[in-house]
Design a protein around this motif. Structure first.
Motif, PDB file in Angstrom:
ATOM      1  N   PRO A 246       0.836  -1.209   0.000  1.00 40.42           N
ATOM      2  CA  PRO A 246       0.000   0.000   0.000  1.00 40.42           C
ATOM      3  C   PRO A 246       0.872   1.260   0.000  1.00 40.42           C
ATOM      4  N   ALA A 247       0.345   2.288  -0.671  1.00 40.52           N
ATOM      5  CA  ALA A 247       1.166   3.453  -0.975  1.00 40.52           C
ATOM      6  C   ALA A 247       1.795   4.108   0.247  1.00 40.52           C
ATOM      7  N   ASP A 248       1.077   4.205   1.334  1.00 42.61           N
ATOM      8  CA  ASP A 248       1.636   4.912   2.482  1.00 42.61           C
ATOM      9  C   ASP A 248       2.187   3.967   3.542  1.00 42.61           C
ATOM     10  N   SER A 249       2.368   2.698   3.170  1.00 42.45           N
ATOM     11  CA  SER A 249       2.864   1.738   4.147  1.00 42.45           C
ATOM     12  C   SER A 249       4.282   1.317   3.792  1.00 42.45           C
TER      13      SER A 249
ATOM     14  N   ASP B 105       4.677  -4.048   6.381  1.00 48.43           N
ATOM     15  CA  ASP B 105       3.236  -4.117   6.617  1.00 48.43           C
ATOM     16  C   ASP B 105       2.593  -5.251   5.825  1.00 48.43           C
TER      17      ASP B 105
END
Ligand code: SF4
Ligand code: SF4
Lengths: 358, 504
Positions: free
Chosen positions: B256-259, B263
């Motif tokens: 995921p983009a902000d992870s 994660d």
């Protein structure tokens, strides 16, 4: 001494794929060359005159507008030349000189420079010019000649051709000819069904090789196809737009013709006459005025194809490619807005993906 | 590039890799320079704090500066010698801003400090491994320079399942990882197994681009003995070596983009880092030297060189017989993401994977007459590995609409350079994007600062107000006291008066 001067820092990347705007344009022109040469041969000196006039006008108008606006001229990028070229290919081959000049003016000045120049225009300049000419001068713009190949006895010589280009005398009956789409339209409006209309020996025929009446450069379908495949191969264009355009024409044509051959032209007639191939590979693929994503190009192409078929079938004009392209041009920004590629790690709406444990 | 690749567009680009002949030349070891310039910030995070004094003698591998803060890394002496200066030098950074470094004058003996190794790393507590890696100052050597120990500890906490050993090396010209895998496959696999132990991951995937068949063969041979380590060739396509792209290719998992990678249960380490981790655990060796690819058409003898951290690029080039012709551009790192060096008097640091001396023909890219207008060809869109619309971002930036660019995903841009590489109009897209990211960061900082200032001002105003209030209150109280006293006195006087009167 250090050999490197501490000049401005250049950002990465420090390598380049080697492409350039000029090279892209050159490749498109290269791809057009066989079909163009064929067209010039097929329609002889008047066509050559018109071709030269169209290209020259576009270059001239580009130069003048850039000088007037105080920009440094960019004729070298080849875009004006290509516009002139495409315009010439869509004109009736023996059209008078002023169609090239007026067309060049409309394409370059109105179609492109008033929008802000290269890359800023909403509509395909060559198609703007072609449609404007067609609407304003319907007679001149639908005057087709039967093929008069260079060197054939009936072909006009150079001096004769200058007279034709300058004065546009009425065409003698032996020379005038109907295009296939035009013939179909006229006959249908007279109440003759298509099967009968094409049964007569004088009816226009389809010809993949291109020995048929039509615009200057649209007839040699196979040569245009070869050029288009070349552009695909060198990746100047993707397959999405051309395939979608052709499918957009062919699928409804096949269905309608299958249901009622007396009222609807077949697939072959649709694809091998008029500007189908030229439009699919060279006009609908115009970068500036078509969507930027693969999905967008599919939709855009289908739209162009479908509208072309609709206009040809039910519209007032026998050919609809130019109108269809312009209509879809207007939609291209909308298509681009709604079909943005999905960003890695995000959903289509821009929110983050849910982490999935591997 | 196969037929299918032509048909189905993929992200990324296929630059001419130009890795050979440099990749095939045997590694050379550079002799110890007389002076080494060891920057205190060679990693993401806070600079290390020097703990040595000018004039002090140090041994090779001795701690020069210790990490400070959560994300930081230790810095060690690359050779034995004397600390002659602690101060500013020109940093290997395009800004040319000075950076604090420890300058060491080599004593020529190259004597190691006492190192504490370990014969059986698999008996060590995972946390102890992270501690020792931290002590050795190991950072990501593929370019990210994230302190490795922080990643290991994070991976352990996140209970990752898969370790990815990144041997992609997708940047053209570079071959230090290729060389390392060919020459020291066993060390890398040992490092992989140590990290598996340190993080509790079950399996390791070694991703290697298929333009490095020798490296693949060497790694496969060693890994054959360990079923938990699998070598997985990946198609050669830039930026395959970028974390998210490699994870996607090897596991099909999209981070995921902000992870972060952990994660989704994955930890990525560059192969060079894994070898450094192994040296740190087995022998207690800190990271004081690295393999650097010297390449480019302007060089006489391209190849890979073992270089002590802190040696000047200039000296490395001189060791490799110098220039064949005057280079048009010097680049630190690869050509796609590397930074231009204003000159070669900058030290090699832990992240220096390559020093390139490019000829004018190789460095061609920018149009001399400036970029042409965007023709909306969409090449950049197809090339972007993140799925962005570089042309739209550039258009917003050109009209100073930064927030518009952010709406188009500017913050997800990894600055890989694919878009600028393919752009026929030669628009310096990455320059636009980096510049804007810098501006936005500055704005952000300014905003924070303004907020902080506002808070301070408010606090001060409140303090002043409180003080005045208090003063007023005190004054009022005093006055009240005085009045009361006066009244009392008056009352007393009044009470006394009659008596006085009576007395009178
Ligand atoms: S630099 Fe940014 S925008 Fe350009 S291709 Fe890479 S990720 Fe996409
Ligand atoms: S590659 Fe360059 S010219 Fe083509 S769309 Fe992107 S920015 Fe415009």
């Amino acid at each position: 001494m250090n050999p490197i001067s501490a000049g401005d820092v250049i950002a990465s990347p420090h390598a380049h794929g080697g492409g350039s705007v000029c090279m892209t344009m050159r490749r498109v022109m290269f791809a057009l060359t066989p079909a163009t040469l064929f067209g010039l041969w097929l329609f002889g000196w008047p066509a050559i005159n018109l071709f030269v006039i169209s290209l020259g006008s576009c270059l001239l108008f580009e130069l003048i507008s850039q000088l007037l606006m105080g920009k440094s001229p960019t004729l070298g990028d080849g875009s004006a030349l290509l516009t002139g070229w495409l315009l010439a290919l869509t004109l009736p081959p023996w059209a008078p000189w002023w169609t090239g000049v007026v067309g060049g003016f409309i394409a370059i000045v109105i179609g492109k420079q008033v929008f802000g120049g290269l890359g800023q225009n909403l509509f395909n300049p060559a198609m703007v010019a072609r449609v404007a000419l067609l609407v304003s001068f319907p007679v001149v713009m639908t005057q087709w000649v039967a093929p008069q190949p260079l060197g054939s006895p009936a072909a006009p010589g150079f001096v004769e051709s200058v007279r034709i280009t300058l004065t546009a005398p009425p065409l003698p009956d032996a020379v005038a000819s109907a295009s296939l789409l035009g013939h179909a339209k006229t006959e249908q409006s007279r109440g003759v069904d298509l099967v009968k209309a094409f049964a007569s020996p004088t009816a226009p025929v389809t010809s993949p090789v291109g020995l048929r009446a039509g615009s200057l450069g649209e007839s040699a379908s196979l040569l245009l196809l070869a050029g288009g495949l070349y552009l695909l191969f060198v990746k100047v264009i993707g397959w999405q737009t051309p395939l979608a355009v052709l499918a957009g024409i062919a699928v409804p044509a096949a269905i309608a013709h299958g249901l009622d051959p007396t009222h609807y032209l077949g697939v072959g007639a649709h694809l091998l006459s008029g500007a189908a191939i030229l439009g699919a590979f060279f006009i609908a693929t115009d970068y500036v005025t078509s969507p930027n994503t693969a999905a967008g190009q599919l939709i855009f192409g289908l739209g162009v194809g479908l509208l072309t078929w609709i206009i040809r079938t039910w519209g007032g004009y026998p050919e609809g490619m130019a109108f269809a392209v312009l209509l879809m041009n207007a939609l291209a920004p909308v298509i681009d807005r709604y079909l943005k590629p999905r960003i890695l790690g995000r959903r289509r709406d821009g929110r983050e993906l849910e982490p999935a444990q591997s | 590039m196969g037929f299918m690749e032509r048909l189905i567009p993929h992200w990324g680009v296929h630059p001419d890799d130009r890795k050979r002949p440099a990749a095939d030349a045997p590694v050379r070891r550079m002799p110890m320079p007389t002076r080494l310039y060891v920057p205190l910030l060679q990693h993401i995070g806070a600079p290390a704090r020097p703990i040595v004094l000018v004039g002090q003698h140090v041994f090779k591998g001795q701690l020069l500066a210790e990490p400070q803060g959560m994300v930081s890394a230790a810095i060690h002496a690359p050779t034995s010698g004397t600390v002659v200066a602690i101060g500013e030098i020109v940093a290997p950074h395009p800004s040319g801003l000075p950076l604090v470094a420890v300058t060491i004058e080599a004593d020529g003996e190259d004597r190691w400090a006492d190192l504490v190794g370990c014969n059986d790393p698999f008996a060590l507590d995972p946390q102890e491994i992270a501690r020792r890696v931290a002590k050795a100052g190991v950072v990501g050597m593929g370019g990210a320079t994230f302190p490795s120990a922080v990643k290991l500890a994070g991976g352990l906490r996140a209970k990752i399942s898969t370790l990815i050993a990144n041997g992609g090396e997708c940047e053209p010209y570079l071959s230090c990882d290729d060389r390392l895998m060919r020459d020291r496959a066993a060390d890398i696999v040992d490092g992989i197994r140590i990290v598996l132990h340190a993080t509790g991951a079950r399996e390791a995937l070694v991703g290697i681009e298929d333009n490095k068949p020798e490296a693949i063969a060497a790694m496969q041979q060693v890994a054959a003995a360990f079923p938990e380590v699998r070598v997985r060739p990946v198609p050669t396509r830039y930026p395959m070596g970028s974390d998210r792209q490699l994870i996607m290719e090897l596991t099909g998992c999209e981070v995921p983009a902000d992870s972060r990678a952990f994660d989704v249960g994955i930890l990525v380490h560059n192969v060079g880092t894994l070898a450094a981790v192994r040296a740190a655990i087995r022998f207690g060796q800190p990271l004081v030297s690295r393999l650097v690819t010297l390449n480019g058409g302007a060089l006489r003898a391209p190849g890979n060189i073992e270089v002590p951290i802190g040696a000047l690029a200039e000296e490395v080039i001189a060791f490799a017989n110098g220039f064949k012709e005057t280079p048009a551009r010097l680049v630190l790192g690869g050509p796609m993401m590397g930074i231009q060096l204003p000159h070669a008097r900058v030290p090699v640091v832990k992240s220096t994977s390559g020093i390139l001396a490019l000829t004018a023909a190789e460095a061609a890219g920018q149009n001399l007459r400036g970029p042409e207008p965007c023709i909306r060809c969409g090449s950049c869109v197809r090339a972007c590995p993140v799925g962005l619309l570089p042309l739209e971002m550039a258009r917003r930036i050109a009209s100073a609409d930064f927030s518009g660019a952010v709406d188009f995903g500017l913050k997800d841009c990894i600055a890989c350079g694919c878009c600028a590489y393919v752009c026929p109009a030669r628009i310096p897209l990455v320059q636009y994007f980096n510049h804007t990211k810098g501006e936005l960061a500055a704005l952000e900082r300014a905003k924070l600062r303004a907020e902080a200032t506002k808070k301070l001002v408010a606090a001060r105003a409140e303090r002043i107000e409180r003080e005045t209030r208090e003063k007023a209150e005190t004054a009022a109280r005093r006055k009240a006291d005085r009045d009361a006293a006066k009244k009392a006195a008056a009352a007393a006087a009044a009470a006394a008066a009659p008596s006085e009167e009576t007395a009178a």
